[in-house]
Structures are given as structure tokens and as C-alpha cells.
Scaffold this motif. Structure first.
Motif, PDB file in Angstrom:
ATOM      1  N   LEU A 107       0.834  -1.200   0.000  1.00 25.33           N
ATOM      2  CA  LEU A 107       0.000   0.000   0.000  1.00 25.33           C
ATOM      3  C   LEU A 107       0.870   1.253   0.000  1.00 25.33           C
ATOM      4  N   ASP A 108       1.792   1.346   0.945  1.00 24.22           N
ATOM      5  CA  ASP A 108       2.653   2.531   1.020  1.00 24.22           C
ATOM      6  C   ASP A 108       4.108   2.243   0.654  1.00 24.22           C
ATOM      7  N   PHE A 109       4.447   0.971   0.429  1.00 21.29           N
ATOM      8  CA  PHE A 109       5.790   0.543   0.040  1.00 21.29           C
ATOM      9  C   PHE A 109       6.845   0.839   1.102  1.00 21.29           C
ATOM     10  N   ARG A 110       6.424   1.158   2.332  1.00 19.60           N
ATOM     11  CA  ARG A 110       7.403   1.338   3.405  1.00 19.60           C
ATOM     12  C   ARG A 110       8.022  -0.023   3.733  1.00 19.60           C
ATOM     13  N   GLY A 111       9.359  -0.077   3.732  1.00 16.10           N
ATOM     14  CA  GLY A 111      10.046  -1.315   4.043  1.00 16.10           C
ATOM     15  C   GLY A 111      10.124  -2.302   2.900  1.00 16.10           C
ATOM     16  N   VAL A 112       9.608  -1.946   1.738  1.00 15.97           N
ATOM     17  CA  VAL A 112       9.668  -2.825   0.567  1.00 15.97           C
ATOM     18  C   VAL A 112      11.010  -2.627  -0.133  1.00 15.97           C
ATOM     19  N   PRO A 113      11.695  -3.696  -0.551  1.00 20.71           N
ATOM     20  CA  PRO A 113      12.985  -3.550  -1.240  1.00 20.71           C
ATOM     21  C   PRO A 113      12.889  -2.636  -2.452  1.00 20.71           C
ATOM     22  N   ALA A 154       2.042  14.540   1.537  1.00 21.51           N
ATOM     23  CA  ALA A 154       1.310  15.585   0.811  1.00 21.51           C
ATOM     24  C   ALA A 154       2.058  16.914   0.788  1.00 21.51           C
ATOM     25  N   PRO A 155       2.762  17.299   1.874  1.00 25.40           N
ATOM     26  CA  PRO A 155       3.518  18.568   1.808  1.00 25.40           C
ATOM     27  C   PRO A 155       4.607  18.591   0.738  1.00 25.40           C
ATOM     28  N   ARG A 156       4.981  17.445   0.196  1.00 27.63           N
ATOM     29  CA  ARG A 156       5.980  17.412  -0.874  1.00 27.63           C
ATOM     30  C   ARG A 156       5.443  17.971  -2.189  1.00 27.63           C
ATOM     31  N   ILE A 157       4.124  18.009  -2.354  1.00 29.04           N
ATOM     32  CA  ILE A 157       3.527  18.440  -3.614  1.00 29.04           C
ATOM     33  C   ILE A 157       3.738  19.944  -3.781  1.00 29.04           C
ATOM     34  N   PRO A 158       4.270  20.384  -4.915  1.00 30.40           N
ATOM     35  CA  PRO A 158       4.513  21.815  -5.122  1.00 30.40           C
ATOM     36  C   PRO A 158       3.230  22.635  -5.074  1.00 30.40           C
ATOM     37  N   ALA A 159       3.366  23.882  -4.709  1.00 33.85           N
ATOM     38  CA  ALA A 159       2.220  24.796  -4.665  1.00 33.85           C
ATOM     39  C   ALA A 159       1.565  24.876  -6.037  1.00 33.85           C
ATOM     40  N   GLY A 160       0.250  24.909  -6.033  1.00 37.71           N
ATOM     41  CA  GLY A 160      -0.497  24.999  -7.276  1.00 37.71           C
ATOM     42  C   GLY A 160      -0.737  23.677  -7.961  1.00 37.71           C
ATOM     43  N   ARG A 161      -0.247  22.581  -7.362  1.00 45.19           N
ATOM     44  CA  ARG A 161      -0.420  21.252  -7.974  1.00 45.19           C
ATOM     45  C   ARG A 161      -1.300  20.348  -7.119  1.00 45.19           C
ATOM     46  N   PHE A 162      -1.892  20.894  -6.043  1.00 49.22           N
ATOM     47  CA  PHE A 162      -2.705  20.079  -5.139  1.00 49.22           C
ATOM     48  C   PHE A 162      -3.997  20.816  -4.796  1.00 49.22           C
ATOM     49  N   HIS A 163      -5.097  20.057  -4.814  1.00 45.68           N
ATOM     50  CA  HIS A 163      -6.389  20.604  -4.395  1.00 45.68           C
ATOM     51  C   HIS A 163      -7.103  19.543  -3.574  1.00 45.68           C
ATOM     52  N   GLU A 164      -7.915  20.003  -2.621  1.00 43.01           N
ATOM     53  CA  GLU A 164      -8.629  19.091  -1.744  1.00 43.01           C
ATOM     54  C   GLU A 164     -10.088  19.513  -1.644  1.00 43.01           C
ATOM     55  N   ARG A 198       5.005  10.257  -2.703  1.00 43.80           N
ATOM     56  CA  ARG A 198       6.449  10.478  -2.917  1.00 43.80           C
ATOM     57  C   ARG A 198       6.951   9.738  -4.151  1.00 43.80           C
ATOM     58  N   PHE A 199       6.437   8.547  -4.397  1.00 40.06           N
ATOM     59  CA  PHE A 199       6.889   7.772  -5.555  1.00 40.06           C
ATOM     60  C   PHE A 199       6.326   8.346  -6.850  1.00 40.06           C
ATOM     61  N   ALA A 256       0.776   7.775   5.484  1.00 38.35           N
ATOM     62  CA  ALA A 256       1.622   8.115   4.340  1.00 38.35           C
ATOM     63  C   ALA A 256       1.152   9.415   3.682  1.00 38.35           C
ATOM     64  N   PHE A 257      -0.157   9.587   3.569  1.00 32.68           N
ATOM     65  CA  PHE A 257      -0.677  10.798   2.920  1.00 32.68           C
ATOM     66  C   PHE A 257      -0.265  12.054   3.674  1.00 32.68           C
ATOM     67  N   PHE A 258      -0.496  12.075   4.966  1.00 37.98           N
ATOM     68  CA  PHE A 258      -0.177  13.280   5.730  1.00 37.98           C
ATOM     69  C   PHE A 258       1.325  13.525   5.798  1.00 37.98           C
ATOM     70  N   ALA A 259       2.127  12.479   5.709  1.00 33.84           N
ATOM     71  CA  ALA A 259       3.578  12.647   5.703  1.00 33.84           C
ATOM     72  C   ALA A 259       4.081  13.210   4.381  1.00 33.84           C
TER      73      ALA A 259
END
Length: 372
Positions: free
Chosen positions: A179-185, A288-298, A223-224, A283-286
């Protein structure tokens, strides 16, 4: 026990129908060929289809491999994020109306990712009877041509998907890591990325337009997706947590029965819903701040229900998408076609699960202003 199994004899409406022989054999081997007897006929049907799919894959590769290899995805994709039963399908269907600007992955394509360039034209008509006219969990329209989750495509291509835990529920906890690929090789993550990119290239070759893609698991993979598409746009839709919980329970009592290869553990469904939601939104809340301004809407599902056209207009403005005025009449026509649609009415959540949702999903109540 056998008498309690719903849709036991169903063969259609199963995403594994597009798998190839080698991948199917690997999936069975990973699960120690542990298919329960009530579903042996389903496994045999998938086995037969996998042989056909392998032959068709070779044919498609001969015809289209070079062209797909040359495809460059130059138009930023739009990813629709949100939890299952949270309104992502409604939002996807509305944006998909803008066929002048966007292309989407349909049901046939996501379950036949290896072969749709050569088979869709005829097979989607010849075998349309394998797909019910409405989705079993909510009665929304369903066909080979309706917008669908792209998650099924890389799932069938790589087996790197939590959805395999629905077919093999005894290993559901193992598949949850995808689901979030945390810990996946890293190698497995790269396989998933390559498969998603390959599928998107094939869609781009077919349509030549920007892609609007919807899969709830992408909510945990921001992130991916940004590593693959730094200019991608994202829209996230949320819904009251109690409603999500109720509707997701209903989903497991309807749609998933068509895909089981092992007897489901009914008494664990609620726990798994709680866990899956937490993993997804951690994973989402961790990220989502990576998304550049103007590229995210909720937006909320309630606001989309109340004013679909106004919310889509706002979305277009926030994300800098052109052409809303031109497509508005078609969106209004589509929205009007849903006037007779009625959502399922669910009984009140038992106090045990209501308390668990309120406590374990508290962050969602707080972030989006929902009353417990």
C-alpha cells in the motif's frame, strides 16, 4: 461453511482474468497453491485465461513494443487521491467527461494491461457479458468502457499490490506492505514504477492526451508518484470517517466475494479496514507537503454531491486547468443523469466500532472538521 459463501460460482468480474501464465504460476507458488476447494473452478478458469493472455501478450509485443518504447509522457498526469468509498469514483467520472483534455484508464484496459492495444476493440464487445451493468457495492454504472482504478494494471504485471490480499486473505497482512511501500525492497518498488509507467505509456500511445488516473492506493504513494512525475497534479477527496467505515464494510460484503480464492476471514474485516485506513493516511499526511504549490487541491465528498459543477470549476481554477467553460455543458448533462441515483442507507455503526473509528481516525476528524 460452503453454503455461506456468496457468489461462489461466479467467474466474471474478477480482476485476475487478465493475468499471464508465468505471473499466475508465480502468484500461486507464492501462496503455496493454497486455493480453497470451493474456489478451484475459479482458479481453473483463471489458469485457462492466463494461457490465452500469454499468447496475446506476445502478439501485442510484436506489434506495439517499439512504439510504446518511444512514447514520452510530456503532459502532467492528474492523480485522484482518497480512501476507498470516499468519493473518488464520482470525482473521476466527472473529470473524465473532459475528453478533449483528459484520457482515462477503463475497466477493460486495467484488467488487460498486457494486451488491450490489440484486443480491446473486439473483446470489449464480445465479452461484455462478463461485467455486470452496475457495481455490486453501490449500483454505479459499470462496463468495460467506464473509468476504472489503474491499480489493477501494475498488480497484474508485477504482483506488487495489496489487492492480492483480497484474493488470498490468509496473506493479506503480507500484501498490505504494497500500500505505502514502506520497508519494501527498492527492486520491488522499481518494478512497480516500471509497470505503472509502461501502462501509462500504452494509454498515451492510444489517446495522446493527459491522463487522469484514480486509485485509492496512490494516496499512500505520493512520494513515488512525484519521483516519476515531478509536475503531476493531485486532487484529494475526503468523506466523513463514519460513512467511509460503513461503506467499506458493505464493499467487503458485496464486491470482494467475486475475487476470493480462499475463504475470507469475516471476523477480521473491520480490524483490517481500520488498519488500512491508518496506513494510507499516515503516508498521505507525511508526503502531501511534498507536492509543489499549485499542484494540489482538496475537497469533500459532501461538497461534490451538493454542487458538482461548482466544485469542478473550483478544482480547475486551483490546479490551473484550462477549458472548464467549454466542457461545462457536458458535465452538467452527466451530473443530471445521476439525479435518480440513491446511495445505500446503512444502519448505525455498533458502538464498539464507532468508538474505534473516532479514536483511531481522530486525525481525519480534526483535519477536515468532521464531528465525531
Amino acid at each position: 461453511m460452503t453454503a455461506a459463501l456468496k457468489h461462489r460460482w461466479s467467474l466474471g468480474n474478477n480482476y485476475l482474468g487478465g493475468i499471464t501464465l508465468g505471473t499466475w504460476w508465480r502468484l500461486l507458488r507464492e501462496n503455496r497453491f493454497d486455493v480453497d476447494a470451493p474456489y478451484w473452478h475459479r482458479a481453473l478458469f483463471i489458469s485457462a485465461l492466463s494461457v490465452v493472455n500469454s499468447f496475446l501478450l506476445r502478439h501485442e509485443e510484436r506489434r506495439h513494443r517499439s512504439a510504446v518504447d518511444r512514447v514520452k509522457i510530456t503532459q502532467p498526469p492528474l492523480f485522484i487521491l482518497g480512501h476507498w468509498r470516499g468519493g473518488t469514483t464520482h470525482l473521476h467520472n466527472l473529470i473524465a467527461v473532459d475528453s478533449g483534455q483528459f484520457a482515462f484508464a477503463n475497466t477493460f484496459q486495467v484488467v488487460n494491461p498486457h494486451t488491450f492495444l490489440t484486443t480491446e476493440k473486439h473483446f470489449s464487445r464480445w465479452f461484455s457479458g462478463l461485467v455486470p451493468p452496475t457495481r455490486p457495492m453501490d449500483n454505479m454504472a459499470l462496463s468495460f468502457r467506464t473509468p476504472q482504478e489503474d491499480e489493477f494494471a501494475p498488480c497484474l504485471m508485477t504482483l506488487r499490490s495489496l489487492y492480492l490480499g483480497v484474493s488470498f486473505p490468509r496473506r493479506e497482512d503480507d500484501y498490505l506492505r504494497y500500500l505505502d511501500f514502506r520497508g519494501v525492497p527498492a527492486q520491488e518498488i522499481d518494478e512497480w514504477k516500471a509497470a505503472l509507467l509502461r501502462f501509462m505509456k500504452k494509454l498515451t500511445l492510444k489517446y495522446g492526451r493527459a491522463l487522469v488516473l484514480k486509485s485509492p492506493p496512490h494516496t499512500a504513494r505520493i512520494r513515488f508518484l512525484l519521483e516519476m512525475f515531478p509536475d503531476a497534479r493531485f486532487v484529494h477527496i475526503h468523506r466523513h470517517p463514519y460513512e467511509v467505515f460503513q461503506s467499506h464494510r458493505h464493499y467487503f460484503d458485496t464486491a470482494t466475494w467475486y475475487t476470493y480464492l480462499q475463504r475470507p476471514e469475516i471476523d477480521r474485516i473491520e480490524e483490517r479496514i481500520l488498519t488500512r485506513y491508518t496506513v494510507l493516511y499516515d503516508a498521505f499526511f507525511a508526503d502531501a507537503p511534498r507536492i509543489p504549490a499549485g499542484r494540489f487541491h482538496e475537497l469533500s465528498f459532501d461538497s461534490l454531491e451538493r454542487d458538482p459543477i461548482g466544485q469542478i470549476r473550483l478544482l480547475y481554477g486551483k490546479l490551473g486547468l484550462p477549458g472548464f467553460d467549454a466542457v461545462r455543458p457536458r458535465m452538467e448533462e452527466y451530473a443530471a443523469s445521476l439525479s435518480s441515483y440513491r446511495k445505500h442507507a446503512f444502519p448505525e455503526i455498533p458502538s464498539l466500532w464507532r468508538d474505534r473509528v473516532r479514536t483511531e481516525w481522530k486525525r481525519s476528524f480534526d483535519a477536515w472538521g468532521y464531528r465525531p
